[in-house]
Design an enzyme around this catalytic site. Sequence first.
Site, PDB file in Angstrom:
ATOM      1  N   ASN A  73      -8.637 -14.704  -6.175  1.00 47.19           N
ATOM      2  CA  ASN A  73      -7.588 -14.649  -5.171  1.00 47.19           C
ATOM      3  C   ASN A  73      -6.855 -15.980  -5.195  1.00 47.19           C
ATOM      4  OD1 ASN A  73      -7.410 -15.502  -1.820  1.00 47.19           O
ATOM      5  ND2 ASN A  73      -6.230 -13.785  -2.590  1.00 47.19           N
ATOM      6  N   GLU A 114      -5.585   0.559   2.452  1.00 54.01           N
ATOM      7  CA  GLU A 114      -6.027   0.943   1.104  1.00 54.01           C
ATOM      8  C   GLU A 114      -6.064  -0.263   0.166  1.00 54.01           C
ATOM      9  OE1 GLU A 114      -7.335   3.692  -0.087  1.00 54.01           O
ATOM     10  OE2 GLU A 114      -7.205   4.734   1.813  1.00 54.01           O
ATOM     11  N   ARG A 172      -1.920  -2.857   4.997  1.00 47.79           N
ATOM     12  CA  ARG A 172      -2.161  -1.689   4.153  1.00 47.79           C
ATOM     13  C   ARG A 172      -3.656  -1.591   3.856  1.00 47.79           C
ATOM     14  NH1 ARG A 172      -1.813   0.133  -1.391  1.00 47.79           N
ATOM     15  NH2 ARG A 172      -0.735   2.136  -1.434  1.00 47.79           N
ATOM     16  N   HIS A 230     -14.178 -11.308  -8.865  1.00 47.64           N
ATOM     17  CA  HIS A 230     -13.166 -11.371  -7.812  1.00 47.64           C
ATOM     18  C   HIS A 230     -12.360 -12.640  -7.998  1.00 47.64           C
ATOM     19  CE1 HIS A 230     -12.318 -13.605  -3.978  1.00 47.64           C
ATOM     20  NE2 HIS A 230     -11.561 -12.545  -3.794  1.00 47.64           N
ATOM     21  N   SER A 280      -4.730 -10.854  -5.356  1.00 49.17           N
ATOM     22  CA  SER A 280      -6.131 -10.638  -5.035  1.00 49.17           C
ATOM     23  C   SER A 280      -6.680  -9.581  -5.975  1.00 49.17           C
ATOM     24  CB  SER A 280      -6.217 -10.173  -3.585  1.00 49.17           C
ATOM     25  OG  SER A 280      -7.553  -9.967  -3.249  1.00 49.17           O
TER      26      SER A 280
END
Lengths: 353, 353
Positions: free
Chosen positions: B135, B310, B308, B133, B119
């Site tokens: 993914n 972050e 996660r 972007h 990603s």
Amino acid sequence: MRTSESSTPMRKQMQDYILSLQDQIVTAFESLDPTAPKFKRDNWVREQGGLGQSCVFSVPHGQKTESPTVLEKGGVNISVVHGTLPPAAVKQMRADHSSLPAPEDLPPKGLPFFAAGLSLVVHPRNPHAPTVHCNYRYFEITEPAVQGSTDQPKIIAWWFGGGADLTPSYLYTEDAVHFHSTLKSACDGHSTALYPGFKKWCDEYFFIPHRKETRGVGGLFFDDLCDEPHARLSGAEHPRSPSTIFGLIQSLGNAFVPSYLPILIKRHSLPFTLEQRRWQLLRRGRYVEFNLVYDRGTKFGLMTPGARIESILMSLPEEARWEYMCDVGEGEEGRETEEGKLLEVLRKPRDWL
Amino acid sequence: MRTSESSTPMRKQMQDYILSLQDQIVTAFESLDPTAPKFKRDNWVREQGGLGQSCVFSVPHGQKTESPTVLEKGGVNISVVHGTLPPAAVKQMRADHSSLPAPEDLPPKGLPFFAAGLSLVVHPRNPHAPTVHCNYRYFEITEPAVQGSTDQPKIIAWWFGGGADLTPSYLYTEDAVHFHSTLKSACDGHSTALYPGFKKWCDEYFFIPHRKETRGVGGLFFDDLCDEPHARLSGAEHPRSPSTIFGLIQSLGNAFVPSYLPILIKRHSLPFTLEQRRWQLLRRGRYVEFNLVYDRGTKFGLMTPGARIESILMSLPEEARWEYMCDVGEGEEGRETEEGKLLEVLRKPRDWL
């Protein structure tokens, strides 16, 4: 069921009250910073039924002001809307309002509702001055109107909700204590059970699960306050009639200015560094996360057809910041930072009084 | 059912591929801006099962760089996670994967799953350079492992998903055309039905209902690509075996650098004004709104225990801005602005090729 012991319908009483409260609050902010631009007043009409007045503060981009304004961005909005609640929504509300009909007895189109509320978010410019939010609202569900009749349709369920909370970037314990004690005093005249119950609810509501921290140092949060027993007040005496709950709402609304303005006056011109501004913008990022991901009012607004997006999203700060793996506030071993002191409180809500 | 005609399990093939793709992409960005700080590489392990590597770009706050960096913030993450899908989640997936057992035949704990994906979100500094972007992911649901057996549990369902999209602040038609045509070429070698179907899906997916605009100028979006017929491809021939779909995923992954880097090279050093920077930050506010309110991946991540945070929120820009009733881009009568040209495309998605 009657909505009020007064002959004036509660809809009208609440609408009049929030209009005057809005004026009182906006005037207080404007008087504090006389050289700043005035709040922008926008009246709007909702096609599907309703109206509102947004009072919004911002400094037009690129406009020079004599000195930095006290506020960076803020909105004090009122809205008075009505429409039809689909059966699924009524069904959900029945858990807290047993006077609502069972799903099988609902008209297929649902039931008419009315909602009037004031909603406020103010982001001051100075990182030492906390962001503040409050919201007070009245909700009514009625029987469908009878065609040709001019009578007010019968009220099936009604309740009040609201609250206020403080979101500092830097922790000043005395500010949190002042905010909480002002709100507690406003509650205590109505029942001493209110503050403890609503303070706890506030800490739970303004929690950001993915960050494992609260949005700020809390305040009050409540919903579904009506003539039925309230789960959060564990059987204690509390106002239950429309007029006594409306009295509480007025005490709380009137407490906004004394709960917040003294804090703003004390903090808005403290010197600050670029590092402190950065921390404030990082905290504003968390504010955005809470409002867009969890806040029920925002989510409800975004999903409502014809809702006024600009009024719903006026709560977002002018600027916000996200850094990857940001360690501001984590401090070094054995050395506590000012940012860390805030984080500690956000991770473990404190009793301020 | 076998996941691949190769003797290497698809889990392993996909994991190896995304690792090498991550390296290829990060290297391309680092080569473009040799004086900028390197991407920060973080390896992490998920307690509940899984691991990942985040490669994140940012300029540490307050750090002086020789010249402004090309990127402002960016992340190229891979994650390889496994765990148990609760029955409710399996039930939802059954609509697109008929090989999954009926709810009444599910083990009460649910079924094991495996997911591997890359990603990427990159926000360049220059307002003329678009955010990008992409993914690509592989998903597997298996039978529960047999205690004591070392055999791989049988795969019940598997699929690939992914996409790429471009989010400019200023519209350069030639950039949108380059991005789309590079992705189309990568698709066409596998089936010419893919690009039209996935381009349309992308416009629908990256739509912000409360703003009535798309996030950007689109690209591709797809999910649930497997051996079953695909609703979005209206009966057309398309890759259906694990190895042929994996081939498509590799073509698309490998197309990332050629689809985006030439645009970034062309735009990253164009002169810009503070007004253009302001517009870029306002557009980034919309990016935040989409990701926090609507993006399925972000929402899934925020709700996943032990995820996660972050890595999930690295997609957020370093800075974003919200202004009340902002009229930038609305132009004056009879005068079209550069900002308005973008808004027009976001309000009415265009066919670029």
